[in-house]
Design an enzyme around this catalytic site. Structure first.
Site, PDB file in Angstrom:
ATOM      1  N   GLU A   1       0.859  -1.177   0.000  1.00 37.85           N
ATOM      2  CA  GLU A   1       0.000   0.000   0.000  1.00 37.85           C
ATOM      3  C   GLU A   1       0.895   1.227   0.000  1.00 37.85           C
ATOM      4  O   GLU A   1       1.945   1.243   0.654  1.00 37.85           O
ATOM      5  CB  GLU A   1      -0.919   0.035   1.224  1.00 37.85           C
ATOM      6  CG  GLU A   1      -1.795   1.288   1.262  1.00 37.85           C
ATOM      7  CD  GLU A   1      -2.819   1.273   2.390  1.00 37.85           C
ATOM      8  OE1 GLU A   1      -3.709   2.131   2.383  1.00 37.85           O
ATOM      9  OE2 GLU A   1      -2.726   0.396   3.265  1.00 37.85           O
TER      10      GLU A   1
ATOM     11  N   CYS B   1      -6.634   1.238   2.590  1.00 36.77           N
ATOM     12  CA  CYS B   1      -7.534   2.383   2.536  1.00 36.77           C
ATOM     13  C   CYS B   1      -7.314   3.223   1.297  1.00 36.77           C
ATOM     14  O   CYS B   1      -8.188   4.001   0.911  1.00 36.77           O
ATOM     15  CB  CYS B   1      -7.353   3.220   3.795  1.00 36.77           C
ATOM     16  SG  CYS B   1      -7.831   2.360   5.307  1.00 36.77           S
TER      17      CYS B   1
ATOM     18  N   ASN C   1     -12.365  -3.172   0.708  1.00 35.39           N
ATOM     19  CA  ASN C   1     -11.335  -3.203   1.743  1.00 35.39           C
ATOM     20  C   ASN C   1     -11.872  -2.579   3.028  1.00 35.39           C
ATOM     21  O   ASN C   1     -12.101  -1.374   3.080  1.00 35.39           O
ATOM     22  CB  ASN C   1     -10.095  -2.434   1.304  1.00 35.39           C
ATOM     23  CG  ASN C   1      -9.113  -2.242   2.451  1.00 35.39           C
ATOM     24  OD1 ASN C   1      -8.381  -3.160   2.807  1.00 35.39           O
ATOM     25  ND2 ASN C   1      -9.103  -1.063   3.067  1.00 35.39           N
ATOM     26  N   GLU C   2     -12.133  -3.397   4.024  1.00 34.21           N
ATOM     27  CA  GLU C   2     -12.484  -2.938   5.366  1.00 34.21           C
ATOM     28  C   GLU C   2     -13.731  -2.056   5.416  1.00 34.21           C
ATOM     29  O   GLU C   2     -13.898  -1.263   6.332  1.00 34.21           O
ATOM     30  CB  GLU C   2     -11.304  -2.183   6.004  1.00 34.21           C
ATOM     31  CG  GLU C   2     -10.115  -3.057   6.325  1.00 34.21           C
ATOM     32  CD  GLU C   2      -9.037  -2.325   7.107  1.00 34.21           C
ATOM     33  OE1 GLU C   2      -9.162  -1.100   7.313  1.00 34.21           O
ATOM     34  OE2 GLU C   2      -8.060  -2.975   7.526  1.00 34.21           O
TER      35      GLU C   2
END
Length: 669
Positions: free
Chosen positions: A43, A256, A390-391
């Site tokens: 990331e 994120c 994602n999350e």
């Protein structure tokens, strides 16, 4: 006679090599597990891409930095006016008639005087200077590819491009390398040159100086080392640290970063704007408060996966923003979860379908595959996995949009293995975790991505995968995890936990530590696996633990080859609240056997090892990582590193495992 002896020896060596590479059948007692357990998760956090893995040496080369990204930033960030010889001029930020619409900002230089007062050793001209990322580190004799887009206004210009070591405390600057450009085109034109420094320098700057008065437009400057990893534009030493982990897959680009953090849909990462010529890629505000040039884009990610023999695991947004857990992460206070209207969800679904076509399609029949071929890769990348989301908070709105995209992909590409998300916190009492698993079971999703960052005691004692249902269709991908410190004891706690993951390799199919990289003086998150500055990487204790697990992948787990003195017969380690453990893994493809032992406690342990069922070659490789519990590798000290030695292979023997130690024995069968 000598020739015959030589030929016989060569044939014997070839025969032994062929035997070592020929797959074998697994002896009795083994449990089939995933051989893709250890991967990496990249990331762009803590300047992991620009100023990190992406080898570009100039910062803000396209003048696209903005106060939206960070207060005080603008087109001139990382640049300064350069006017040696007391030259005069000015510069102006412009956006009319840009090089392209994706990167509309450029700089207009106006040189008013370039020769007066003095012309000391050629130090004259008016223009710009870039200091890179905390300076530009160059090596004597190495080649550096410079490129720039220029547009002339008025009379033709002579432009000097130079690498310079700045002068300090009255000293004159040192010219390291230079080239001259003759600029006459009144339309944007790309100019290229190779700069070869005459000496090493850790804090060089790049100057672009007009030696002719008048006006000139400038944009998209780049300075890249010629010596990059496999020639593909990645910083060689950092890429090699990843290659040395022997990862089986790479998850990217986040995290994120995937869905724009707390900024809204305008800042969502869309893969289509990260491919093609670099000067045409759309730059983006980074979720973590800086800038993404997208020089490291989807093409480079896939290419890097191919270079390392990793499976690419791209993660796409699915029409739902990152909710920031209502400010609970301390990044986006009171940020709500936004969702796109269902009337627009086809655009997001099409992104997923087009990505598969771009990665796997035939350039003769697919426009997306042709784009891949035009960029230099006519053969397919053979994409196998695709992550969606994602999350995200697992709300009804998320479920609706996820199902829509999931079903579209499954309908058109049933062979693609989809990875879902278990929400922002993977704990049994977390409502999102429960809702994520409920959705996974409803859809019979192939893989679900769990995340957790915990104190070391969690990894020392938690063994939840022992009790996961064996008949469940959905496998686990532990996509983000780490102990919340970087001491040796934390790394060993992670190692002990990974022994438990290996034992449950029939339930857990993949894992990846996070975050991966962090730049010195630009770190958003601690701990990280690899820290770095302009000169070198700094490898943590956790890195070496990950490396041993990455080097010892296999298809079969054996739980009954090692017993620790004092334990009841037949007890497999690691158990709950026991700070030592073992794992024996067989790779039938490479005919290698790995015995891993971890002692995260303060007392030595004795392990009895029985490998009688395996046919071992004469020698084995022993790797040992050991130290004090609070030892830590950092920028100042690197006290912890694995030690290797060759030892005689034995089928039955005893090992004394010292406190705070991980040991791996590698055998050829």
């Amino acid at each position: 006679m000598k020739r015959l002896l030589f030929s016989g020896a060569a044939l014997l060596a070839a025969s032994l090599l062929a035997t070592a590479q020929r797959p074998m059948n697994a002896p009795r007692g083994g449990k089939a597990i995933s051989d893709e357990l250890i991967g990496i998760f990249f990331e762009d956090i803590s300047s992991a891409a620009d100023g990190g893995l992406y080898a570009e040496l100039l910062q803000n080369g396209s003048f696209e930095y903005s106060p939206v990204e960070r207060d005080g930033w603008g087109a001139g960030t990382a640049w300064r006016q350069a006017r040696p010889g007391h030259s005069l001029g000015n510069m102006q930020v412009r956006m009319d008639r840009p090089l392209n619409d994706n990167n509309p900002t450029y700089m207009r230089l106006h040189a008013e005087r370039v020769r007066e007062f003095y012309d000391y050793k050629g130090w004259r001209g008016y223009g710009l200077q870039n200091d890179g990322f905390d300076g530009i580190s160059v090596k004597a004799g190495a080649g550096y590819n410079f490129s720039v887009f220029l547009r002339n206004i008025g009379q033709a210009k002579q432009v000097r491009v130079a690498l310079v070591q700045p002068g300090h405390r009255g000293q004159e600057p040192v010219l390291l390398a230079e080239t001259m450009l003759n600029v006459s085109d009144t339309q944007w034109k790309k100019y290229e040159a190779v700069l070869t420094p005459t000496q090493d320098c850790k804090n060089a700057v790049l100057q672009v100086l007009m030696l002719t008065t008048g006006d000139m437009d400038i944009d998209e400057l780049s300075l890249m080392p010629q010596d990059t990893f496999k020639g593909h534009g990645l910083r060689k030493d950092l890429a090699q640290t990843l290659a040395d982990l022997q990862p089986k897959f790479m998850r990217f680009p986040g995290g994120c970063v995937v869905h724009g953090g707390g900024d809204g849909f305008w800042n969502t990462y869309r893969w289509k704007t990260t491919i093609g010529p670099r000067e045409q890629r759309r730059h983006l505000k980074n979720t973590w408060g800086y800038h993404q040039s997208m020089g490291l884009g989807y093409y480079e990610y896939f290419q890097f996966c191919e270079d390392l023999g990793m499976q690419p695991v791209p993660i796409l947004p699915c029409g739902v923003s990152c909710q920031g857990t209502n400010g609970g992460w301390g990044m986006w206070p009171q940020q709500a979860q936004d969702v796109c209207p269902m009337s627009e969800i086809d655009e997001w679904a099409q992104d997923a379908l087009d990505l598969i076509e771009w990665a796997n399609g035939d350039p003769a029949t697919s426009k997306w595959a042709k784009m891949r071929a035009d960029q230099g890769h006519p053969k397919p990348f053979n994409l196998k996995y695709l992550g969606l989301g994602n999350e995200e908070k697992i709300t009804p709105e998320f479920n609706e949009r996820f199902k829509y995209i999931y079903n579209k992909v499954r309908e058109k590409y049933p062979d693609i293995i989809i990875v879902g998300t278990a929400g922002p916190g993977s704990h049994a009492d977390n409502p999102d975790f429960q809702a994520g698993w409920k959705l996974a079971e409803e859809l019979q999703m192939p893989i679900l991505d769990e995340h957790y960052y915990e104190q070391r005691d969690y990894f020392l004692s938690k063994r939840q995968y022992d009790s996961y249902p064996r008949d469940r269709k959905t496998k686990v991908y532990l996509g983000e995890y780490a102990a919340k410190d970087k001491k040796l004891i934390d790394a060993l706690a992670e190692g002990l936990y990974l022994l438990h993951v290996e034992r449950n390799g029939d339930v857990v199919c993949m894992t990846s530590y996070a975050p991966l990289f962090a730049r010195k003086n630009a770190t958003n998150w601690n701990p990280d696996l690899i820290y770095f500055d302009n000169e070198r990487p700094f490898l943590t204790c956790s890195y070496y633990v990950q490396q041993m697990f990455g080097q010892s992948s296999g298809q079969y787990y054996y739980g009954d080859c090692v017993t620790f003195e004092g334990d009841a017969p037949g007890v497999e380690q690691p158990q709950v609240d026991v700070h030592y453990g073992q794992s024996v893994v067989l790779n039938t493809k490479t005919r290698k056997l790995y015995v891993k032992l971890v002692n995260a406690g303060a007392e030595a342990k004795t392990a009895n090892i029985n490998l009688s069922r395996f046919s071992l070659k004469k020698m084995a490789t022993k790797t040992v990582l050991s130290g004090k519990a609070d030892d830590e590798n950092n920028f100042d000290r690197q006290p912890i590193a694995p030690q290797k030695e060759q030892v005689k292979a034995k089928k039955k023997f005893t090992v004394d495992l010292q406190p705070y130690t991980m040991m791996m024995l590698e055998y050829q069968l």
